[in-house]
Design a protein around this motif. Structure first.
Motif, PDB file in Angstrom:
ATOM      1  N   SER A 245      25.151 -11.377  -6.632  1.00 51.97           N
ATOM      2  CA  SER A 245      23.715 -11.237  -6.372  1.00 51.97           C
ATOM      3  C   SER A 245      23.462 -10.476  -5.078  1.00 51.97           C
ATOM      4  CB  SER A 245      23.069 -12.625  -6.295  1.00 51.97           C
ATOM      5  OG  SER A 245      23.286 -13.358  -7.482  1.00 51.97           O
ATOM      6  N   MET A 246      24.253 -10.790  -4.065  1.00 56.14           N
ATOM      7  CA  MET A 246      24.145 -10.097  -2.787  1.00 56.14           C
ATOM      8  C   MET A 246      24.451  -8.606  -2.956  1.00 56.14           C
ATOM      9  SD  MET A 246      26.264 -10.989   0.680  1.00 56.14           S
ATOM     10  CE  MET A 246      26.110 -10.014   2.190  1.00 56.14           C
ATOM     11  N   GLY A 247      25.483  -8.320  -3.724  1.00 52.29           N
ATOM     12  CA  GLY A 247      25.834  -6.928  -3.981  1.00 52.29           C
ATOM     13  C   GLY A 247      24.718  -6.191  -4.686  1.00 52.29           C
ATOM     14  N   CYS A 316      33.550  -1.813  -5.543  1.00 47.40           N
ATOM     15  CA  CYS A 316      33.871  -1.595  -4.126  1.00 47.40           C
ATOM     16  C   CYS A 316      33.973  -0.111  -3.800  1.00 47.40           C
ATOM     17  CB  CYS A 316      35.174  -2.302  -3.765  1.00 47.40           C
ATOM     18  SG  CYS A 316      35.123  -4.095  -3.888  1.00 47.40           S
ATOM     19  N   LEU A 317      34.778   0.596  -4.563  1.00 44.26           N
ATOM     20  CA  LEU A 317      35.006   2.020  -4.280  1.00 44.26           C
ATOM     21  C   LEU A 317      33.720   2.822  -4.415  1.00 44.26           C
ATOM     22  CD1 LEU A 317      38.447   2.578  -6.087  1.00 44.26           C
ATOM     23  CD2 LEU A 317      38.019   2.269  -3.637  1.00 44.26           C
ATOM     24  N   GLY A 419      29.573  -3.239  -1.038  1.00 44.90           N
ATOM     25  CA  GLY A 419      30.993  -3.069  -1.304  1.00 44.90           C
ATOM     26  C   GLY A 419      31.831  -4.202  -0.742  1.00 44.90           C
ATOM     27  N   LEU A 420      31.479  -4.666   0.438  1.00 47.09           N
ATOM     28  CA  LEU A 420      32.198  -5.789   1.042  1.00 47.09           C
ATOM     29  C   LEU A 420      31.974  -7.079   0.257  1.00 47.09           C
ATOM     30  CD1 LEU A 420      31.489  -5.069   4.824  1.00 47.09           C
ATOM     31  CD2 LEU A 420      33.672  -4.780   3.624  1.00 47.09           C
ATOM     32  N   ALA A 421      30.738  -7.291  -0.211  1.00 47.54           N
ATOM     33  CA  ALA A 421      30.437  -8.498  -0.977  1.00 47.54           C
ATOM     34  C   ALA A 421      31.226  -8.545  -2.282  1.00 47.54           C
ATOM     35  CB  ALA A 421      28.936  -8.571  -1.265  1.00 47.54           C
ATOM     36  N   ALA A 422      31.404  -7.395  -2.920  1.00 45.97           N
ATOM     37  CA  ALA A 422      32.105  -7.351  -4.199  1.00 45.97           C
ATOM     38  C   ALA A 422      33.559  -7.803  -4.082  1.00 45.97           C
ATOM     39  CB  ALA A 422      32.044  -5.945  -4.790  1.00 45.97           C
TER      40      ALA A 422
END
Length: 441
Positions: A245-247, A316-317, A419-422
């Protein structure tokens, strides 16, 4: 000559492809009706008819995302409970009527009511189609099937600026254009109702071989009203779902600029309406390229690295590349250079999107539509924030001339956070199922 019964008995039907096509068309219309407003609000005719300021336009555009977000879970749950065939028909009819209404009213209050209603009606569309893909496609093909549905949305969004600009000229007005879109939507709802069924077993033309190919669900019981609060509790306790959800929230903070304020950004740089519409079309067209790439990438990534790493790697990428592209926008003098970087953002967003869809199908179970709605709700809060944030940042940086830089850097930061959240998402841990015996009457 018709095939013999013996031949028919050994060849599986292909109804699932028809289901995918009709979902593709619904997604196309979903984004066509949604994105066309970005083109309409910049026209002199709209500004003269309504007298809205840029701040009011930001509130008008953002109102959709707020109502759309708030009704994601209720609309998704209704689809899980009463079936996709009934509920998505209602949703398409309702948003088409709101599209017609938008073309009738002329005051700020009237436009806000129509736009809020439009958001409520569209809220259940993607959750319902995501659950439909889960029921009609086997695990190994969900990423690709989801990417084709999303591709339909991106195609509608891509064609919306140019098609809307041309229709405004051909029909001599933005109101007439919205009336046409609304009428087409009503016709599409009728076609959807005729073609779709909630499950393969309920479709008269889906034979047993195709049902076996798709696979039989372990739990076909529909969720009940008393299960809503326990289901929401499981959502709140899932770290992976919160990270998803954050992502989605931060991805939409960055991506929504492309469909809300990019047309106005180009107009303010002296680009005429037709050329500006073409530029936005080019940007959004890259999303069309990204969807099938992302669908292939998520399924291939899962096969290569396993479900845990494979599902999150494309997200992420893609998010990190999109963030870098927005940083480049902040320091480029060339307008076409900015457009090219925005196109990369569009491409990367949609490369990661099928992985996001497939993740929710992996963990959602029979509550997939509601789970999808939960995560998509937060994503659209991000889009609503973006629509309102852009003019505020522009005003804040107007004295120093850094408004545009602030906008691009804020969008870049949003993608980096996504990307960090994922990285923390785990598709191997399904959302806990609600057992009937554990739910109090």
């Amino acid at each position: 000559m018709s095939a013999s019964p013996e031949f028919e008995s050994v060849v599986k039907s292909n109804v699932r492809y028809r289901i995918l096509i009709v979902c593709f068309v619904i997604a196309f219309l979903l984004y066509l009706d949604r994105v066309c407003l970005g083109e309409i609000v910049k026209t002199q005719q709209f500004l003269s008819d309504t007298g809205l300021s840029k701040e009011q336009i930001g509130q008008f555009l953002g109102a959709f995302f707020f109502s759309y977000a708030l009704f994601q879970v209720p609309a998704g749950w209704l689809s899980d409970r009463f079936g996709a065939r009934l509920m998505l028909t209602i949703y398409v009819v309702a948003w088409s009527l709101c599209t017609l209404l938008t073309g009738v009213v002329g005051t700020f209050a009237g436009l806000m009511v129509a736009r809020i209603g439009f958001g409520i009606a569209q809220a259940g569309a993607y959750p319902t189609m995501s659950a439909t893909v889960r029921r009609w496609y086997r695990f190994s093909r969900r990423g690709q099937a989801s990417s084709l549905v999303s591709f339909g949305g991106r195609l509608g969004g891509t064609l919306a600026p140019f098609l809307t600009a041309m229709l405004i000229i051909a029909l001599t007005g933005w109101r007439e254009t919205l009336w046409l879109y609304g009428i087409v939507g009503l016709g599409t709802a009728i076609a959807y109702r005729w073609i779709i069924r909630d499950t393969p077993a309920l479709h008269p033309k889906c034979n047993l071989l195709e049902q076996e190919h798709i696979g039989f669900p372990e739990d076909t019981r529909k969720p009940e009203l008393r299960e809503i609060l326990p289901m929401l509790k499981t959502c709140c306790l899932s770290l992976s779902l919160w990270l998803n959800s954050m992502g989605q929230f931060f991805i939409n903070v960055g991506w929504a600029f492309l469909i809300t304020w990019l047309p106005t950004f180009l107009k303010d740089r002296g680009v005429d309406n037709t050329q500006g519409a073409m530029m936005v079309t080019v940007v959004l067209a890259m999303g069309m390229v990204g969807q099938p790439i992302g669908g292939w990438a998520t399924d291939a990534s899962v096969r290569r690295f396993g479900l845990r790493i494979g599902r999150v790697l494309p997200i992420c990428l893609a998010s990190f590349v999109a963030g870098c592209s927005y940083i480049a926008c902040a320091y480029l003098d060339s307008l076409w250079g900015v457009v090219a970087c925005c196109a990369v953002v569009s491409l990367m967003t949609d490369i990661g999107n099928p992985s996001t869809w497939a993740f929710m199908q992996d963990v959602g179970g029979r509550n997939t539509a509601a789970i999808f709605g939960w995560a998509n709700m937060w994503g659209n809060f991000g889009a609503a924030l973006s629509a309102i944030m852009v003019p505020q940042l522009m005003n804040y940086g107007s004295k120093s001339g850094s408004g545009e830089t602030l906008v691009f850097l804020a969008c870049a930061a949003a993608f980096f956070i996504a990307g960090l959240a994922a990285m923390g998402m785990d598709a191997t841990k399904p959302i806990g199922a609600i057992e009937p015996s554990r739910v109090e009457a």
